[in-house]
Write a protein that holds these residues in place. Structure first.
Motif, PDB file in Angstrom:
ATOM      1  N   UNK A 174      34.062  38.116  20.570  1.00 30.72           N
ATOM      2  CA  UNK A 174      33.896  36.695  20.845  1.00 30.72           C
ATOM      3  C   UNK A 174      34.047  36.305  22.295  1.00 30.72           C
ATOM      4  N   UNK A 175      34.074  37.279  23.212  1.00 30.58           N
ATOM      5  CA  UNK A 175      34.293  36.991  24.633  1.00 30.58           C
ATOM      6  C   UNK A 175      33.213  37.641  25.478  1.00 30.58           C
ATOM      7  N   UNK A 176      32.623  36.861  26.398  1.00 33.43           N
ATOM      8  CA  UNK A 176      31.635  37.391  27.323  1.00 33.43           C
ATOM      9  C   UNK A 176      32.338  38.079  28.482  1.00 33.43           C
ATOM     10  N   UNK A 177      31.856  39.281  28.844  1.00 29.99           N
ATOM     11  CA  UNK A 177      32.357  40.025  29.996  1.00 29.99           C
ATOM     12  C   UNK A 177      31.170  40.593  30.766  1.00 29.99           C
ATOM     13  N   UNK A 178      31.336  40.732  32.060  1.00 30.23           N
ATOM     14  CA  UNK A 178      30.291  41.335  32.881  1.00 30.23           C
ATOM     15  C   UNK A 178      30.381  42.846  32.708  1.00 30.23           C
ATOM     16  N   UNK A 225      33.340  48.711  33.962  1.00 26.28           N
ATOM     17  CA  UNK A 225      32.893  48.118  35.220  1.00 26.28           C
ATOM     18  C   UNK A 225      34.080  47.878  36.148  1.00 26.28           C
ATOM     19  N   UNK A 226      35.180  47.396  35.613  1.00 30.69           N
ATOM     20  CA  UNK A 226      36.366  47.154  36.441  1.00 30.69           C
ATOM     21  C   UNK A 226      36.817  48.446  37.111  1.00 30.69           C
ATOM     22  N   UNK A 227      36.807  49.541  36.366  1.00 27.15           N
ATOM     23  CA  UNK A 227      37.219  50.829  36.936  1.00 27.15           C
ATOM     24  C   UNK A 227      36.281  51.256  38.067  1.00 27.15           C
ATOM     25  N   UNK A 239      39.364  43.871  47.189  1.00 24.74           N
ATOM     26  CA  UNK A 239      40.502  43.095  46.682  1.00 24.74           C
ATOM     27  C   UNK A 239      40.031  41.925  45.830  1.00 24.74           C
ATOM     28  N   UNK A 240      38.929  41.294  46.210  1.00 26.42           N
ATOM     29  CA  UNK A 240      38.377  40.198  45.414  1.00 26.42           C
ATOM     30  C   UNK A 240      37.932  40.683  44.045  1.00 26.42           C
ATOM     31  N   UNK A 241      37.316  41.854  43.997  1.00 27.29           N
ATOM     32  CA  UNK A 241      36.894  42.412  42.711  1.00 27.29           C
ATOM     33  C   UNK A 241      38.107  42.770  41.854  1.00 27.29           C
ATOM     34  N   UNK A 242      39.182  43.220  42.486  1.00 25.18           N
ATOM     35  CA  UNK A 242      40.413  43.500  41.716  1.00 25.18           C
ATOM     36  C   UNK A 242      40.940  42.225  41.072  1.00 25.18           C
ATOM     37  N   UNK A 262      33.829  34.768  37.821  1.00 31.17           N
ATOM     38  CA  UNK A 262      34.027  36.132  38.310  1.00 31.17           C
ATOM     39  C   UNK A 262      33.501  36.295  39.732  1.00 31.17           C
ATOM     40  N   UNK A 263      32.307  35.812  39.998  1.00 26.53           N
ATOM     41  CA  UNK A 263      31.720  35.989  41.322  1.00 26.53           C
ATOM     42  C   UNK A 263      32.435  35.129  42.371  1.00 26.53           C
ATOM     43  N   UNK A 264      32.923  33.964  41.984  1.00 27.52           N
ATOM     44  CA  UNK A 264      33.691  33.128  42.919  1.00 27.52           C
ATOM     45  C   UNK A 264      34.957  33.856  43.353  1.00 27.52           C
ATOM     46  N   UNK A 265      35.673  34.418  42.390  1.00 28.79           N
ATOM     47  CA  UNK A 265      36.899  35.146  42.715  1.00 28.79           C
ATOM     48  C   UNK A 265      36.585  36.430  43.476  1.00 28.79           C
TER      49      UNK A 265
END
Length: 183
Positions: free
Chosen positions: A174-178, A93-95, A80-83, A63-66
């Motif tokens: 079952x999925x990790x998200x920031x 968080x995405x919003x 744009x990178x966060x998008x 996530x941080x690389x992108x």
């Protein structure tokens, strides 16, 4: 020798960033998804996708690389990178990170210089956990140190200073998200 190692690291980071920036979990049709950059459309079939990250470290690093790899000539702003990285964020968080906030001042001087130089900014991310609270089955805390390099042609320039981001990740279905990040 040092320049060769830096150039090798930048090339690896660029390849990784390009791979992850073209990855789109929402696309199940098997066709290429148009990106927000002004590149020629892809033809043919899509390359096999990498497995989804399964650990908090993998999610944080991808996530941080992108999020911190930018193409100022085609990206509107660092947002744009966060998008591009929203697949690794919770919906809330995405919003928050991708809301369209207008700035009357326009792009920073550095951003404008990168546009003028046709530069690409590559992120190299190190994930740590020194001083983090202990992980639970559904929560993990990590610290990301982002080192960016501006690449113009065959010249590289470090972007100073490094960025440190504190991350809180949650596991759901079952999925990790920031779920939260702070600078």
């Amino acid at each position: 020798m040092r320049k060769a190692l830096i150039l090798l690291a930048v090339i690896i980071a660029a390849a990784t960033a390009l791979l992850y920036s073209s990855h789109d979990n929402a696309n199940t049709s098997g066709t290429a998804t148009p990106q927000s950059t002004a590149t020629a459309p892809e033809t043919g079939t899509r390359a096999p996708q990498r497995p989804e990250p399964t650990t908090p470290e993998e999610v944080a690093r991808q996530a941080m690389t992108v999020a911190f790899t930018w193409a100022p000539t085609t990206d509107e702003s660092p947002t744009s990178g966060f998008r591009r990285a929203t697949q690794w964020f919770t919906p809330d968080l995405a919003a928050r990170l991708t809301s369209d906030v207008r700035n009357e001042r326009g792009p920073s001087l550095q951003w404008q210089q990168w546009i003028n130089d046709n530069a690409r900014v590559i992120a190299d991310v190190a994930i740590g956990c020194s001083g983090c609270p202990p992980d639970t089955d559904t929560t993990a805390h990590r610290v990301a140190t982002i080192t960016q390099t501006a690449v113009t042609g065959d010249t590289t320039h470090p972007v100073e200073p490094d960025t440190t981001v504190w991350l809180t990740l949650t596991k759901s279905d079952g999925r990790w998200l920031i779920d939260n990040l702070t600078y």
